[in-house]
Each structure stands twice: as structure tokens, then as C-alpha cells.
Write a protein that holds these residues in place. Structure first.
Motif, mmCIF file in Angstrom:
data_model
loop_
_atom_site.group_PDB
_atom_site.id
_atom_site.type_symbol
_atom_site.label_atom_id
_atom_site.label_comp_id
_atom_site.label_asym_id
_atom_site.label_seq_id
_atom_site.Cartn_x
_atom_site.Cartn_y
_atom_site.Cartn_z
ATOM 1 N N THR A 96 4.839 28.473 -34.994
ATOM 2 C CA THR A 96 4.988 28.327 -36.482
ATOM 3 C C THR A 96 6.070 27.565 -36.841
ATOM 4 O OG1 THR A 96 6.093 30.323 -36.955
ATOM 5 C CG2 THR A 96 3.864 30.539 -37.269
ATOM 6 N N PHE A 97 6.118 26.065 -36.241
ATOM 7 C CA PHE A 97 7.424 25.305 -36.334
ATOM 8 C C PHE A 97 7.015 24.456 -37.629
ATOM 9 C CE2 PHE A 97 10.098 21.894 -34.281
ATOM 10 C CZ PHE A 97 11.069 22.849 -34.121
ATOM 11 N N ASN A 98 8.207 24.440 -38.401
ATOM 12 C CA ASN A 98 8.005 23.849 -39.630
ATOM 13 C C ASN A 98 8.202 21.995 -39.417
ATOM 14 O OD1 ASN A 98 7.764 22.770 -42.120
ATOM 15 N ND2 ASN A 98 9.365 24.343 -42.873
ATOM 16 N N ARG A 99 7.295 21.432 -39.909
ATOM 17 C CA ARG A 99 7.451 19.938 -39.744
ATOM 18 C C ARG A 99 8.367 19.141 -40.357
ATOM 19 N NH1 ARG A 99 1.606 19.083 -40.570
ATOM 20 N NH2 ARG A 99 2.499 17.477 -42.209
ATOM 21 N N PHE A 100 8.712 19.993 -41.779
ATOM 22 C CA PHE A 100 9.547 19.332 -42.722
ATOM 23 C C PHE A 100 10.831 19.913 -42.663
ATOM 24 C CE2 PHE A 100 5.164 19.690 -43.868
ATOM 25 C CZ PHE A 100 4.726 18.457 -44.382
ATOM 26 N N SER A 101 11.762 19.175 -43.250
ATOM 27 C CA SER A 101 13.075 19.489 -43.665
ATOM 28 C C SER A 101 13.602 18.881 -44.994
ATOM 29 C CB SER A 101 13.980 18.813 -42.354
ATOM 30 O OG SER A 101 15.306 19.226 -42.237
ATOM 31 N N LEU A 102 14.574 19.683 -45.493
ATOM 32 C CA LEU A 102 15.525 19.376 -46.540
ATOM 33 C C LEU A 102 16.568 19.020 -46.262
ATOM 34 C CD1 LEU A 102 14.810 22.178 -49.320
ATOM 35 C CD2 LEU A 102 14.286 19.838 -49.570
ATOM 36 N N VAL A 103 17.002 17.694 -46.713
ATOM 37 C CA VAL A 103 18.172 17.168 -45.973
ATOM 38 C C VAL A 103 18.874 16.481 -47.325
ATOM 39 C CG1 VAL A 103 17.261 16.395 -43.956
ATOM 40 C CG2 VAL A 103 17.224 14.827 -45.670
ATOM 41 N N ARG A 104 20.301 16.346 -47.111
ATOM 42 C CA ARG A 104 21.149 15.830 -48.119
ATOM 43 C C ARG A 104 21.097 14.352 -48.343
ATOM 44 N NH1 ARG A 104 26.848 16.974 -46.332
ATOM 45 N NH2 ARG A 104 25.630 16.177 -44.434
ATOM 46 N N GLU A 105 21.269 13.668 -49.413
ATOM 47 C CA GLU A 105 21.392 12.248 -49.406
ATOM 48 C C GLU A 105 22.343 11.811 -48.442
ATOM 49 O OE1 GLU A 105 23.309 9.423 -52.825
ATOM 50 O OE2 GLU A 105 22.374 11.145 -53.530
ATOM 51 N N GLU A 106 23.410 12.038 -47.901
ATOM 52 C CA GLU A 106 24.186 11.477 -47.054
ATOM 53 C C GLU A 106 23.420 11.567 -45.463
ATOM 54 O OE1 GLU A 106 25.203 14.506 -48.687
ATOM 55 O OE2 GLU A 106 26.141 13.268 -50.469
ATOM 56 N N LEU A 132 12.791 16.382 -49.307
ATOM 57 C CA LEU A 132 12.243 16.692 -48.283
ATOM 58 C C LEU A 132 11.663 15.621 -47.518
ATOM 59 C CD1 LEU A 132 10.343 19.263 -47.062
ATOM 60 C CD2 LEU A 132 8.523 18.547 -48.651
ATOM 61 N N VAL A 133 11.710 15.505 -46.043
ATOM 62 C CA VAL A 133 11.304 14.744 -45.272
ATOM 63 C C VAL A 133 10.457 15.273 -44.081
ATOM 64 C CG1 VAL A 133 13.064 12.851 -46.050
ATOM 65 C CG2 VAL A 133 13.277 14.446 -43.817
ATOM 66 N N GLU A 134 9.562 14.558 -43.643
ATOM 67 C CA GLU A 134 8.663 15.155 -42.384
ATOM 68 C C GLU A 134 9.456 14.757 -41.106
ATOM 69 O OE1 GLU A 134 4.113 16.019 -41.637
ATOM 70 O OE2 GLU A 134 4.546 13.856 -42.191
#
Length: 152
Positions: free
Chosen positions: A135-145, A121-123
């Protein structure tokens, strides 16, 4: 397993510039927990820092639920797993691979394992920006790559 937990423990007291200290987590990754709302057991498959508190991701066989510390009781018993160590830990400084030049550093604020793959999880949108009515989400789940470690 112990190495993984010790490595994660080193980052609990980082202070992002817009918050105070981040308190320690209540349960460890892969720890068996009792989920009180459903009166069942599961295990912690991840956690993330959100709105000033830890949110835990509990794997309950058929689904993964998000919960707060008041709804779980740690057992101290670790579940066996075959997932390799995460590449990043909470508090690591990273940049997104596909960001435009000049993009700012980000902090890893959470991690989760899904189907034996780590997600972080990164902002990606600063909390300092003017608040929007959407209602825009500031966070995103991203892959290691999708991440590159920033050395400081």
C-alpha cells in the motif's frame, strides 16, 4: 482574492497523460461550505485530484477533513484570509529540488494551506509502473521550497 481564483481556474482542463479531462472544482479556496456528515460549517482550505475525482480539504476549526463533492454544499461566501497566493496551481509542471538527475517532470495535482503555508500534492511515482501489492502511496505533499517550476 479574485486574482487567485482566476489564476486557479486556468488549469482545470489539463489532461495528465494517464487520465481524461479534470473537471472544475465545486467550491473555491476559502469558500464557506456546509459539511453535511457533521451538519456544520467550515471552509475549503485545499483540494487535490485523487482516483478520478476532486477531494476537498475542509477546515472545521479543530480539524481538517477530506471529503468529496457529495458531502459539501458551497455557500458562495468567501472567508477572509491573510495567506499569500500559492506559488503553483493545479496543472503546473514542476520537478522536485532533491531528485536525482534525469528525473521526470511532475504535475501539481492539489494544493492545501496548513498554518498559513502552502503545500502541493505531486505524484512522485508514476501510475504506469507495475502495480504492487504493498500500500505504497504514489503522492506526496511538498513545500514550495522543494519544487522548481518547469518552463514549457
Amino acid at each position: 482574492m479574485t486574482e487567485q481564483i482566476n489564476e486557479l481556474e486556468r488549469c482545470w482542463y489539463l489532461s495528465p497523460p494517464w487520465r481524461g479531462e479534470i473537471p472544475p472544482v465545486e467550491v473555491n479556496l476559502w469558500e464557506r461550505v456546509y459539511f453535511t456528515p457533521l451538519r456544520t460549517f467550515g471552509y475549503c482550505s485545499g483540494f487535490q485530484w485523487s482516483k478520478g475525482e476532486w477531494v476537498y480539504l475542509i477546515d472545521l476549526k479543530d480539524e481538517i477533513v477530506q471529503t468529496i463533492k457529495q458531502e459539501i454544499i458551497g455557500t458562495g461566501r468567501m472567508e477572509a484570509n491573510t495567506v499569500r497566493k500559492p506559488a503553483y496551481v493545479v496543472g503546473d509542471r514542476v520537478m522536485l529540488v532533491n531528485d536525482a538527475p534525469g528525473t521526470k517532470q511532475r504535475l501539481v495535482l492539489g494544493l492545501q494551506v496548513v498554518d498559513k503555508t502552502w503545500f502541493y500534492l505531486v505524484e512522485w511515482r508514476s501510475p504506469m509502473l507495475i502495480k504492487s501489492t504493498s500500500t505504497f502511496n504514489r503522492f506526496s505533499l511538498v513545500r514550495e521550497e522543494d519544487l522548481v517550476r518547469v518552463m514549457v
